[in-house]
Design a protein around this motif. Structure first.
Motif, PDB file in Angstrom:
ATOM      1  N   LEU A  62       0.542  -1.244   0.058  1.00 46.43           N
ATOM      2  CA  LEU A  62       0.052  -0.056  -0.070  1.00 46.43           C
ATOM      3  C   LEU A  62       0.741   1.274   0.064  1.00 46.43           C
ATOM      4  CD1 LEU A  62      -2.795  -1.085   2.689  1.00 46.43           C
ATOM      5  CD2 LEU A  62      -2.944  -0.767   0.077  1.00 46.43           C
ATOM      6  N   LEU A  63       0.392   2.227  -0.570  1.00 44.90           N
ATOM      7  CA  LEU A  63       1.060   3.594  -0.450  1.00 44.90           C
ATOM      8  C   LEU A  63       1.349   4.107   0.976  1.00 44.90           C
ATOM      9  CD1 LEU A  63       2.090   5.805  -2.257  1.00 44.90           C
ATOM     10  CD2 LEU A  63      -0.135   7.161  -2.062  1.00 44.90           C
ATOM     11  N   ARG A  64       0.512   3.928   1.720  1.00 43.00           N
ATOM     12  CA  ARG A  64       0.530   4.271   3.087  1.00 43.00           C
ATOM     13  C   ARG A  64       1.799   3.314   3.819  1.00 43.00           C
ATOM     14  NH1 ARG A  64      -4.125   2.617   7.327  1.00 43.00           N
ATOM     15  NH2 ARG A  64      -3.789   0.736   5.992  1.00 43.00           N
ATOM     16  N   THR A  65       1.842   2.201   3.552  1.00 48.92           N
ATOM     17  CA  THR A  65       2.729   1.378   4.013  1.00 48.92           C
ATOM     18  C   THR A  65       4.158   1.967   3.625  1.00 48.92           C
ATOM     19  OG1 THR A  65       1.458  -0.407   4.067  1.00 48.92           O
ATOM     20  CG2 THR A  65       3.679  -1.087   4.371  1.00 48.92           C
ATOM     21  N   TRP A  66       4.527   2.308   2.212  1.00 49.79           N
ATOM     22  CA  TRP A  66       5.621   2.694   1.634  1.00 49.79           C
ATOM     23  C   TRP A  66       5.862   3.990   2.377  1.00 49.79           C
ATOM     24  CZ3 TRP A  66       6.496   6.822  -2.053  1.00 49.79           C
ATOM     25  CH2 TRP A  66       7.768   6.674  -2.704  1.00 49.79           C
ATOM     26  N   ILE A  67       5.054   4.829   2.720  1.00 51.59           N
ATOM     27  CA  ILE A  67       5.376   6.184   3.090  1.00 51.59           C
ATOM     28  C   ILE A  67       5.727   6.123   4.655  1.00 51.59           C
ATOM     29  CG2 ILE A  67       4.158   8.518   3.972  1.00 51.59           C
ATOM     30  CD1 ILE A  67       2.483   8.226   1.245  1.00 51.59           C
ATOM     31  N   LEU A  90      -2.097  -0.123  12.100  1.00 53.01           N
ATOM     32  CA  LEU A  90      -1.858  -0.891  10.836  1.00 53.01           C
ATOM     33  C   LEU A  90      -1.919  -2.356  11.140  1.00 53.01           C
ATOM     34  CD1 LEU A  90       1.512   0.989   9.839  1.00 53.01           C
ATOM     35  CD2 LEU A  90      -1.136   1.165   8.814  1.00 53.01           C
ATOM     36  N   PRO A  91      -2.393  -3.106  10.091  1.00 51.13           N
ATOM     37  CA  PRO A  91      -2.622  -4.625  10.226  1.00 51.13           C
ATOM     38  C   PRO A  91      -1.298  -5.346  10.429  1.00 51.13           C
ATOM     39  CG  PRO A  91      -3.239  -3.966   8.149  1.00 51.13           C
ATOM     40  CD  PRO A  91      -2.951  -2.680   9.028  1.00 51.13           C
ATOM     41  N   TYR A  92      -0.992  -6.469  11.151  1.00 48.07           N
ATOM     42  CA  TYR A  92       0.300  -7.015  11.102  1.00 48.07           C
ATOM     43  C   TYR A  92       1.026  -7.084   9.809  1.00 48.07           C
ATOM     44  CZ  TYR A  92      -0.354  -7.720  16.224  1.00 48.07           C
ATOM     45  OH  TYR A  92      -0.290  -7.492  17.466  1.00 48.07           O
ATOM     46  N   ALA A  93       0.243  -7.572   8.630  1.00 53.37           N
ATOM     47  CA  ALA A  93       0.760  -7.688   7.503  1.00 53.37           C
ATOM     48  C   ALA A  93       1.398  -6.535   6.987  1.00 53.37           C
ATOM     49  CB  ALA A  93      -0.421  -8.033   6.530  1.00 53.37           C
ATOM     50  N   ASP A  94       0.653  -5.384   7.178  1.00 51.69           N
ATOM     51  CA  ASP A  94       1.518  -4.062   6.619  1.00 51.69           C
ATOM     52  C   ASP A  94       2.754  -3.931   7.554  1.00 51.69           C
ATOM     53  OD1 ASP A  94      -0.710  -3.939   4.690  1.00 51.69           O
ATOM     54  OD2 ASP A  94      -1.449  -2.197   5.557  1.00 51.69           O
ATOM     55  N   ILE A  95       2.742  -4.125   8.639  1.00 57.84           N
ATOM     56  CA  ILE A  95       3.812  -3.689   9.603  1.00 57.84           C
ATOM     57  C   ILE A  95       4.950  -4.728   9.321  1.00 57.84           C
ATOM     58  CG2 ILE A  95       4.619  -3.670  12.164  1.00 57.84           C
ATOM     59  CD1 ILE A  95       1.776  -3.245  12.804  1.00 57.84           C
ATOM     60  N   ALA A  96       4.372  -5.982   8.941  1.00 55.89           N
ATOM     61  CA  ALA A  96       5.531  -7.029   8.538  1.00 55.89           C
ATOM     62  C   ALA A  96       6.224  -6.469   7.235  1.00 55.89           C
ATOM     63  CB  ALA A  96       4.936  -8.263   8.375  1.00 55.89           C
ATOM     64  N   LEU A  97       5.698  -5.890   6.264  1.00 54.39           N
ATOM     65  CA  LEU A  97       6.036  -5.388   5.037  1.00 54.39           C
ATOM     66  C   LEU A  97       6.994  -4.344   5.374  1.00 54.39           C
ATOM     67  CD1 LEU A  97       3.180  -5.783   2.341  1.00 54.39           C
ATOM     68  CD2 LEU A  97       5.542  -6.572   2.275  1.00 54.39           C
ATOM     69  N   LEU A  98       6.373  -3.257   6.249  1.00 55.01           N
ATOM     70  CA  LEU A  98       7.248  -2.264   6.574  1.00 55.01           C
ATOM     71  C   LEU A  98       8.462  -2.334   7.248  1.00 55.01           C
ATOM     72  CD1 LEU A  98       5.085   0.680   8.234  1.00 55.01           C
ATOM     73  CD2 LEU A  98       7.400   0.361   8.755  1.00 55.01           C
ATOM     74  N   THR A  99       8.319  -3.428   8.113  1.00 55.57           N
ATOM     75  CA  THR A  99       9.622  -3.581   8.848  1.00 55.57           C
ATOM     76  C   THR A  99      10.355  -4.768   8.381  1.00 55.57           C
ATOM     77  OG1 THR A  99       8.307  -4.952  10.423  1.00 55.57           O
ATOM     78  CG2 THR A  99       8.918  -2.591  11.029  1.00 55.57           C
ATOM     79  N   SER A 100       9.924  -5.204   7.078  1.00 56.86           N
ATOM     80  CA  SER A 100      10.648  -6.469   6.880  1.00 56.86           C
ATOM     81  C   SER A 100      10.839  -7.735   7.967  1.00 56.86           C
ATOM     82  CB  SER A 100      12.089  -6.220   6.386  1.00 56.86           C
ATOM     83  OG  SER A 100      12.033  -5.193   5.199  1.00 56.86           O
ATOM     84  N   THR A 101       9.704  -8.044   8.510  1.00 58.78           N
ATOM     85  CA  THR A 101       9.679  -8.813   9.691  1.00 58.78           C
ATOM     86  C   THR A 101       8.677  -9.776   9.492  1.00 58.78           C
ATOM     87  OG1 THR A 101      10.571  -7.002  11.250  1.00 58.78           O
ATOM     88  CG2 THR A 101       9.904  -8.989  12.213  1.00 58.78           C
ATOM     89  N   SER A 102       8.745 -10.988  10.098  1.00 61.80           N
ATOM     90  CA  SER A 102       7.569 -11.904  10.075  1.00 61.80           C
ATOM     91  C   SER A 102       6.441 -11.436  10.956  1.00 61.80           C
ATOM     92  CB  SER A 102       7.906 -13.202  10.502  1.00 61.80           C
ATOM     93  OG  SER A 102       8.488 -13.261  11.815  1.00 61.80           O
ATOM     94  N   GLU A 103       5.164 -11.819  10.650  1.00 63.67           N
ATOM     95  CA  GLU A 103       4.148 -11.234  11.382  1.00 63.67           C
ATOM     96  C   GLU A 103       4.201 -11.876  12.947  1.00 63.67           C
ATOM     97  OE1 GLU A 103      -0.018 -11.513   9.915  1.00 63.67           O
ATOM     98  OE2 GLU A 103       0.678 -11.699   7.902  1.00 63.67           O
TER      99      GLU A 103
END
Lengths: 216, 431
Positions: A106-111, A181-194
């Protein structure tokens, strides 16, 4: 309007941007801006991917995410001035690197990711020897002396308690608890597993509850 | 407190004006013209242009500090301004005057550039060359400092004592001591000391009357006879000092050049001197002049008195000498003999040891406490070892293991902590 990529802003680039923004007639510009205001986040992402970052799209991104990004940076950095610097730098990077947005998130995650990076860079600049696995309790003293406090005592206590968390847990807790933020987005944001995120969040909540009970 | 179920709001709340200002600042930094973007919040917000309207509101001066204060440049203390006194201190700065010990002809005033002066006439023509000697010998009209005496020199007025023909110099602000010396054969009388303080502006007549009164008192004594004695009068000395001379130099100059005011003595035998104490009551004291001195621009450093050497310096020096003497004494002492150590070791060896059959006491805790100790330790919470997490390098793991771990994590059976690489610079292209 043609797609253009601006990596570094120079006077020449600024002149081009100004000319491009003045060439189309005002009516089309206004309708374009109105359309951007009404579109969803996914549509805005598609617009960004299709047309690149223009003044209208960028203004819309700023309008949508400026507040949440500010509060996110403020939660991490505590200081208003630092948060303001981080937000400004983050949006400048978004403007300069918009072409690198692939649309895989998502754009929000990238920002949020760019803003988080800017906050980390700012902390490193202020304190080069910082260890993100350790807490920075000295930041708790700055909270009550800074600008733009809501006045909610429990919220202030929670902010003080967050200063006793390691930065990693603080980041996860902020993104999850305040930004929803959902865990999936945070996982993408932080490059970490859920799972790791859930564990970190769980540890953070337990610690904060203890701190809040002590502070109460 | 249950954070999971109880939502706490944000601790920060920035106003809309901040976000608008931040947005416009950002757009300005990026060179984006906000007037072209109607959708932006900045252009949407109608800026209320303030219109200048005359408002007549009575000025509320309550609580306003009514008395101005100023800081003393020497003591750094804030003192109130007394306008009456401060007006007295307003001194007009005299024209610039160079004072040099060198011959004025040797000073190259033409070397001063004309650009700095910004005046129509060149600087060297505006500068009046005045030497120190000129100021002393010929005080000019343009130099008010040379005209007015800087030191309150004693001004002598010759007064003739009626019937005796003795001239007594009457000096203002300085006490006059009239010592009447009589012939040795006459009866001695009490000494007369007349202290007169007369204003400069007062007339000679009042002074004469005063001295007459004094002389009458003297002559009222039966055996006093005065003889004609030449009286030494001091000339009025005007010390002309240029402006640029500091206060220290001024004081030193005065002390060197000004003779001490000596009372006029009448050459009469010192047998009988009458004292009169009623005379000073009749004389008005000279009022204190509040006019600014002509040397108002003497350097401030010159006014500061030098402090005497502090007494503690001597004490400190004495202590330092004692400490130094101690170190020297210890340094020159001969080293200890090894034999002394050997003797000490032998002495230690002679200490009787405890018998082997008795158990050595290893714990110093009394018996009563030893009984309680296990109870206390049992009651205390067990020390818990901190959790130790094993770092699993997922990159080197076989694919099967990775999938198994992922399944465990997805089903909530295991949790893995975050990677350490999280806070490295994130790659923007990864998303």
């Amino acid at each position: 309007m043609s797609c253009h990529r601006i990596v570094s802003i120079s006077h020449f680039d600024i002149a081009i941007i100004k000319r491009m923004s003045t060439e189309p007639n005002q009516t089309s510009l206004h309708t374009h801006s109105q359309r951007l205001m009404n579109c969803s986040e996914e549509e805005l992402s598609q617009e960004l991917l299709r047309e690149g970052v223009g003044p209208e799209i960028f203004a819309e991104i700023v309008r949508r995410y400026q507040r949440s990004i500010y509060y996110h940076c403020r939660n991490l950095l505590v200081s208003h001035d630092d948060a303001d610097d981080a937000v400004q730098n983050a949006f400048i990077k978004i403007w300069q690197n918009a072409s690198q947005f692939k649309g895989e998130s998502l754009l929000r995650t990238w920002i949020y990711r760019i803003a988080t990076n800017e906050s980390i860079n700012l902390i490193r600049k202020r304190k080069p020897t910082i260890d993100f696995d350790e807490a920075q309790p000295e930041m708790a003293e700055m909270i009550t002396e800074d600008l733009y406090l809501s006045g909610d005592e429990i919220a202030l206590k929670l902010q003080k308690a967050m200063c006793f968390l390691p930065f990693k847990q603080k980041l996860v807790f902020t993104l999850r608890y305040f930004e929803d933020l959902p865990y999936a987005d945070i996982a993408l944001l932080t490059s970490t597993s859920e799972g790791a995120l859930k564990a970190s969040y769980h540890h953070a909540v337990k610690k904060l509850e203890i701190y809040l009970n002590v502070l109460r | 407190m249950d954070l999971e179920n109880e939502k706490i709001g944000p601790a920060y709340k920035a106003p809309d004006s901040y976000f608008k200002e931040s947005e416009s600042r950002l757009m300005q930094r990026l060179g984006i013209d906000m007037s072209q973007l109607s959708g932006s919040t900045v252009s949407e917000a109608k800026v209320a242009v303030p219109v200048a309207q005359p408002v007549s509101v009575p000025l509320d001066t309550t609580g306003v500090q009514k008395r101005a204060r100023k800081q003393d440049p020497i003591t750094s203390k804030s003192v109130g301004i007394n306008k009456d006194l401060d007006e007295l201190g307003n001194v007009e700065i005299a024209p610039l005057t160079f004072t040099t010990n060198e011959n004025p002809e040797w000073v190259n005033f033409g070397a001063i550039p004309e650009v700095e002066s910004a005046l129509e006439t060149p600087l060297d023509q505006q500068i009046k060359k005045v030497s120190y000697g000129d100021l002393l010998n010929q005080p000019s009209a343009e130099n008010p400092v040379a005209e007015t005496p800087l030191v309150a020199s004693p001004i002598a007025e010759n007064v003739v004592v009626n019937g005796h023909g003795v001239e007594i110099p009457v000096v203002d602000t300085t006490p006059i001591t009239v010592e009447v010396l009589t012939n040795g054969t006459e009866t001695p009388v009490a000494p007369v000391e007349i202290t007169a303080s007369i204003e400069i502006e007062s007339t000679i007549e009042s002074t004469t009357e005063l001295v007459e009164t004094a002389s009458e008192l003297v002559t009222s004594q039966p055996v006093v006879e005065l003889t004609d004695v030449p009286v030494v009068t001091e000339p009025v000395v005007i010390h002309a000092v240029p402006e640029s001379v500091g206060l220290d130099e001024l004081e030193s100059y005065i002390t060197v050049n000004q003779p001490a005011p000596t009372p006029a003595k009448l050459d009469v035998a010192p047998a009988a001197v009458a004292q009169e104490s009623a005379a000073p009551k009749m004389v008005e004291e000279k009022p204190i002049s509040l006019e600014a001195p002509a040397t108002a621009f003497a350097p401030i450093a010159g006014r500061q008195k030098e402090t005497a050497t502090p007494g503690w310096l001597g004490v400190a020096a004495a202590l330092a000498a004692i400490v130094a003497a101690y170190f020297i004494w210890t340094a020159i002492q001969p080293p200890k003999l090894d034999q002394e150590e050997v003797v000490l070791q032998q002495d230690e060896a002679t200490v009787p040891e405890t018998p082997l059959d008795e158990p050595a006491q290893t714990d110093t805790i009394p018996d009563g406490l030893q009984l309680v100790e296990p109870l206390i330790m049992e009651a205390m919470p067990k020390y818990k070892e901190p959790n130790v997490y094993t770092i699993i390098d997922a990159a080197e793991m076989p694919e099967k293991t990775k999938r198994a771990l992922q399944d465990l994590e997805d089903h909530g059976l295991a949790t893995f902590d975050m990677e350490d690489e999280l806070f490295e610079e994130l790659d923007l292209e990864s998303l």
